[in-house]
Design a protein around this motif. Structure first.
Motif, PDB file in Angstrom:
ATOM      1  N   UNK A   1      44.219  44.388  42.854  1.00  0.00           N
ATOM      2  CA  UNK A   1      45.229  44.564  41.814  1.00  0.00           C
ATOM      3  C   UNK A   1      44.580  45.228  40.614  1.00  0.00           C
ATOM      4  N   UNK A   2      45.153  46.317  40.164  1.00  0.00           N
ATOM      5  CA  UNK A   2      44.692  46.978  38.942  1.00  0.00           C
ATOM      6  C   UNK A   2      45.546  46.458  37.784  1.00  0.00           C
ATOM      7  N   UNK A   3      44.988  45.642  36.891  1.00  0.00           N
ATOM      8  CA  UNK A   3      45.799  45.073  35.811  1.00  0.00           C
ATOM      9  C   UNK A   3      46.364  46.125  34.864  1.00  0.00           C
ATOM     10  N   UNK A   4      45.697  47.277  34.745  1.00  0.00           N
ATOM     11  CA  UNK A   4      46.158  48.292  33.805  1.00  0.00           C
ATOM     12  C   UNK A   4      47.373  49.045  34.322  1.00  0.00           C
ATOM     13  N   UNK A   5      47.400  49.313  35.629  1.00  0.00           N
ATOM     14  CA  UNK A   5      48.496  50.104  36.201  1.00  0.00           C
ATOM     15  C   UNK A   5      49.468  49.272  37.019  1.00  0.00           C
ATOM     16  N   UNK A   6      49.044  48.071  37.411  1.00  0.00           N
ATOM     17  CA  UNK A   6      49.870  47.265  38.295  1.00  0.00           C
ATOM     18  C   UNK A   6      49.791  47.690  39.743  1.00  0.00           C
ATOM     19  N   UNK A   7      48.960  48.680  40.055  1.00  0.00           N
ATOM     20  CA  UNK A   7      48.864  49.188  41.421  1.00  0.00           C
ATOM     21  C   UNK A   7      48.205  48.142  42.318  1.00  0.00           C
ATOM     22  N   UNK A   8      48.754  47.986  43.505  1.00  0.00           N
ATOM     23  CA  UNK A   8      48.271  47.000  44.469  1.00  0.00           C
ATOM     24  C   UNK A   8      47.821  47.721  45.730  1.00  0.00           C
ATOM     25  N   UNK A   9      46.667  47.327  46.252  1.00  0.00           N
ATOM     26  CA  UNK A   9      46.169  47.868  47.517  1.00  0.00           C
ATOM     27  C   UNK A   9      45.766  46.713  48.420  1.00  0.00           C
ATOM     28  N   UNK A  10      46.114  46.802  49.685  1.00  0.00           N
ATOM     29  CA  UNK A  10      45.818  45.735  50.639  1.00  0.00           C
ATOM     30  C   UNK A  10      44.777  46.206  51.640  1.00  0.00           C
ATOM     31  N   UNK A  11      43.752  45.379  51.890  1.00  0.00           N
ATOM     32  CA  UNK A  11      42.730  45.634  52.897  1.00  0.00           C
ATOM     33  C   UNK A  11      42.910  44.624  54.034  1.00  0.00           C
ATOM     34  N   UNK A  12      42.945  45.126  55.257  1.00  0.00           N
ATOM     35  CA  UNK A  12      43.130  44.263  56.416  1.00  0.00           C
ATOM     36  C   UNK A  12      42.085  44.613  57.478  1.00  0.00           C
ATOM     37  N   UNK A  13      42.341  44.197  58.703  1.00  0.00           N
ATOM     38  CA  UNK A  13      41.418  44.510  59.792  1.00  0.00           C
ATOM     39  C   UNK A  13      41.276  46.014  59.982  1.00  0.00           C
ATOM     40  N   UNK A  14      42.280  46.790  59.626  1.00  0.00           N
ATOM     41  CA  UNK A  14      42.167  48.246  59.714  1.00  0.00           C
ATOM     42  C   UNK A  14      41.126  48.795  58.747  1.00  0.00           C
ATOM     43  N   UNK A  15      40.797  48.019  57.704  1.00  0.00           N
ATOM     44  CA  UNK A  15      39.795  48.442  56.725  1.00  0.00           C
ATOM     45  C   UNK A  15      38.404  47.927  57.060  1.00  0.00           C
TER      46      UNK A  15
END
Length: 650
Positions: free
Chosen positions: A596-610
């Motif tokens: 989570x980027x607190x400045x932009x609110x952007x969310x990225x998810x890392x899973x088994x594919x990562x």
């Protein structure tokens, strides 16, 4: 083994570092659209497309899907062995029945050239373009170059003295132009050097090559020439080779088909049975150690080609498709790295800031491997089940919480010495603790130790470093009735915040406790993590109801800002929180790692594919180098974060 000076028989032992780090890999095969699983080369063009030469044609991968070309599209033979993009942007394709100039946009996509008149001369092995723009072609029957004539382009043979003693004695498998402009030719009969003035030199076993059958050539960024030969290890040539003197400076032990240097300067060798190793050169005289990533890549098939994409990921052409190794993804560790499994305890940092994991013992990372230690003094005691039961304090002492008391060990001379150390002290009820079952531990900024207890009438005690005594809290802690403390953090003002296993937060300020029930602070559910970020905000994660941010933790009435699925979080079951150097927050959840980027609110998810071994992640921490660590049931994983880079155009 290492051979020095090109003298046959003189072998020196070279240390090998065996690492079983499980790298983030993705295997692409025919089930993903690849033309055939047996691949012969992988190449990137200047647009970023990946071209794969296979047994059943040529495949182009755009990052999403494969486009395949075979005899139906005009290839003279379905077996494709090499691919070349020239400086002018022309594509050339090598097959087992000729060389093709390839124009994907044309109606007739392939224009076929057949070097020589013999069948073996039409079976191509390698393509190469020199600095002058000349295209060279190595075949099973000699060396050819592309020339312009009245009748157009054609390949003509270049005589370099290849023997014709057998059907394959004149085969050319590798071509390279060095920074002096010399053309190096790797053949089954040895290594040839063609100077710019046409002079020729020939090197073979009498000059130090372990095997005359050369399979690949590479010049690294310092100008060193590397050679691999069939069924032997890679070798490095001397700086100024000449006939009659040893041409090989070093021969290194692991067998390899290819030596490759990535954009970051790291040297890799790949070869038989899926072997992938990094060469670590050092003094004296370029002695080498090898980091073995074979198990981490997970292929049992020979690797014949290596390429690197714009993101720095490595692509390996194998006998079972193409493997992408994400260089900047998650790296997983297991028993082969020295871990004692299971490791599903908590993550912590030792006095030096290196990462450690605690379950029945302590597993500490030294930069390459883990060392696992379980003090003999506590081996008979149940380890307990709380989330934070071990740590190394500011003076170097180790503390372990068990179901039978709190153990303290003096700072050991070496970490391994902790295994046989006698405890400095064992604290139980008779020493002032309210109970023996230790659930959680925390050292505050003053060096005092807070002890959370389970199965005791009083659930919180404090060891004061100045006096070396315990005091337990019985007043003002009604909120602890029937619950345990599962998380700790201190704010900028030195106030201690505690997360409760049955939900809610407590703050200790000026000797008094303030309770923030689930409806006022975090929502209902065990509070599993509290993290203080670089902006002195507190982040609170609960197992069931998501994330809460406290911007003003020192205020009399702090404001709680919630984050949930409505704010883009893929999971609201949060078990760990950490932060990278750019202030981005990472959450360990039941659905992988969430950034989570607190400045932009952007969310990225890392899973088994990562590269995660599984999606259920239980703890999060960071070490002194800035690497982030996450715990799974399969063992710990490491992520080295980087600033976001602009995505390459499609």
């Amino acid at each position: 083994m290492e051979q020095r000076g090109g003298i046959p028989g003189l072998l020196l032992l070279v240390a090998a570092t065996l690492c079983a780090e499980r790298l983030p890999v993705k295997n692409y095969t025919t089930s993903d659209g690849l033309a055939h699983d047996i691949t012969h080369c992988v190449r990137f063009d200047r647009r970023g497309f990946l071209w794969i030469c296979t047994e059943e044609g040529l495949s182009r991968f755009d990052g999403y899907q494969f486009t395949n070309y075979s005899t139906a599209q005009g290839l003279p033979h379905r077996r494709v062995v090499d691919f070349l993009e020239t400086r002018r942007g022309q594509y050339w394709v090598a097959t087992s029945d000729g060389v093709c100039r390839f124009d994907p946009a044309a109606a007739q996509k392939f224009t076929v050239f057949r070097p020589g008149s013999e069948r073996l001369a039409r079976s191509i092995r390698v393509l190469f373009e020199d600095r002058a723009g000349t295209v060279w072609c190595g075949t099973w029957r000699g060396l050819f170059k592309l020339v312009e004539g009245r009748g157009g382009q054609a390949f003509e043979e270049v005589e370099i003295g290849l023997p014709r003693t057998s059907a394959y004695s004149a085969s050319v498998a590798a071509l390279l132009e060095d920074r002096q402009g010399s053309l190096w030719i790797g053949a089954t009969s040895g290594l040839f050097r063609r100077w710019t003035d046409g002079r020729l030199e020939h090197y073979s076993t009498q000059d130090g090559l372990v095997n005359p059958d050369v399979s690949s050539l590479m010049e690294d960024r310092t100008g060193r020439l590397w050679v691999t030969t069939y069924n032997s290890g890679p070798c490095r040539l001397v700086s100024d080779p000449s006939p009659g003197r040893p041409v090989v400076a070093h021969t290194y032990s692991p067998g390899a088909n290819r030596v490759f240097q990535a954009s970051d300067g790291r040297l890799w060798v790949a070869g038989w049975s899926g072997s992938v190793r990094e060469i670590l050169l050092g003094p004296p005289d370029d002695r080498a150690t090898f980091r073995d990533y074979t198990q981490g890549v997970g292929s049992r098939h020979d690797i014949g080609s290596i390429a690197e994409d714009r993101n720095g990921d490595l692509w390996l052409g194998t006998g079972n498709g193409v493997i992408r190794v994400a260089r900047r993804g998650f790296t997983a560790y297991g028993e082969a790295d020295g871990l004692e499994l299971p490791t599903n305890g908590n993550l912590l940092t030792d006095q030096s800031g290196e990462i450690c994991g605690h379950w029945k013992g302590v597993n500490c990372f030294d930069g390459r491997r883990f060392t696992s230690v379980r003090p003999r003094a506590i081996q008979a005691d149940p380890p307990g089940w709380g989330p934070h039961r071990a740590f190394q304090d500011r003076e170097g002492d180790w503390w372990f919480g068990t179901e039978k008391g709190l153990y303290r060990f003096a700072k050991p001379s070496t970490f391994a010495a902790l295994a046989t150390a006698r405890p400095k002290a064992v604290y139980t009820r008779k020493d002032g603790l309210a109970g023996d079952h230790i659930f959680s531990l925390h050292e505050d900024a003053r060096g005092d130790l807070w002890v959370g207890l389970a199965d005791a009438p009083v659930r919180l005690c404090r060891w004061t470093r100045a006096s070396g005594t315990f005091g337990c809290y019985t007043e003002g802690v009604d909120f602890l009735n029937g619950t345990m403390i599962s998380a700790y953090a201190e704010d900028k003002a030195g106030q201690l915040w505690m997360g409760l296993y049955q939900g809610g937060l407590a703050r200790h300020r000026e000797g008094r406790f303030t309770f923030f029930p689930p409806g006022q602070g975090p929502s209902a559910g065990p509070v599993m993590a509290i993290h203080r970020d670089r902006a002195d905000r507190l982040w609170v994660g609960s197992e069931n109801r998501g994330l809460v941010r406290i911007d003003d933790p020192a205020a009399d009435h702090p404001v709680f800002r919630p984050y949930s699925t409505e704010h883009g979080l893929p999971s609201t079951s949060i078990h760990g929180i950490t932060e990278d150097a750019w202030g981005r927050i990472y959450l360990a959840t039941r659905r992988g790692v969430i950034r989570l980027d607190p400045e932009t609110g952007q969310v990225r998810q890392y899973t088994t594919d990562s590269g995660l071994p599984e999606n259920q992640v239980t703890h999060a921490s960071s070490d002194r180098h800035g690497a982030l660590w996450f715990e799974t049931r399969s063992g710990p994983v490491r992520l080295i974060p980087e600033p976001d880079r602009p995505a390459p155009p499609p």
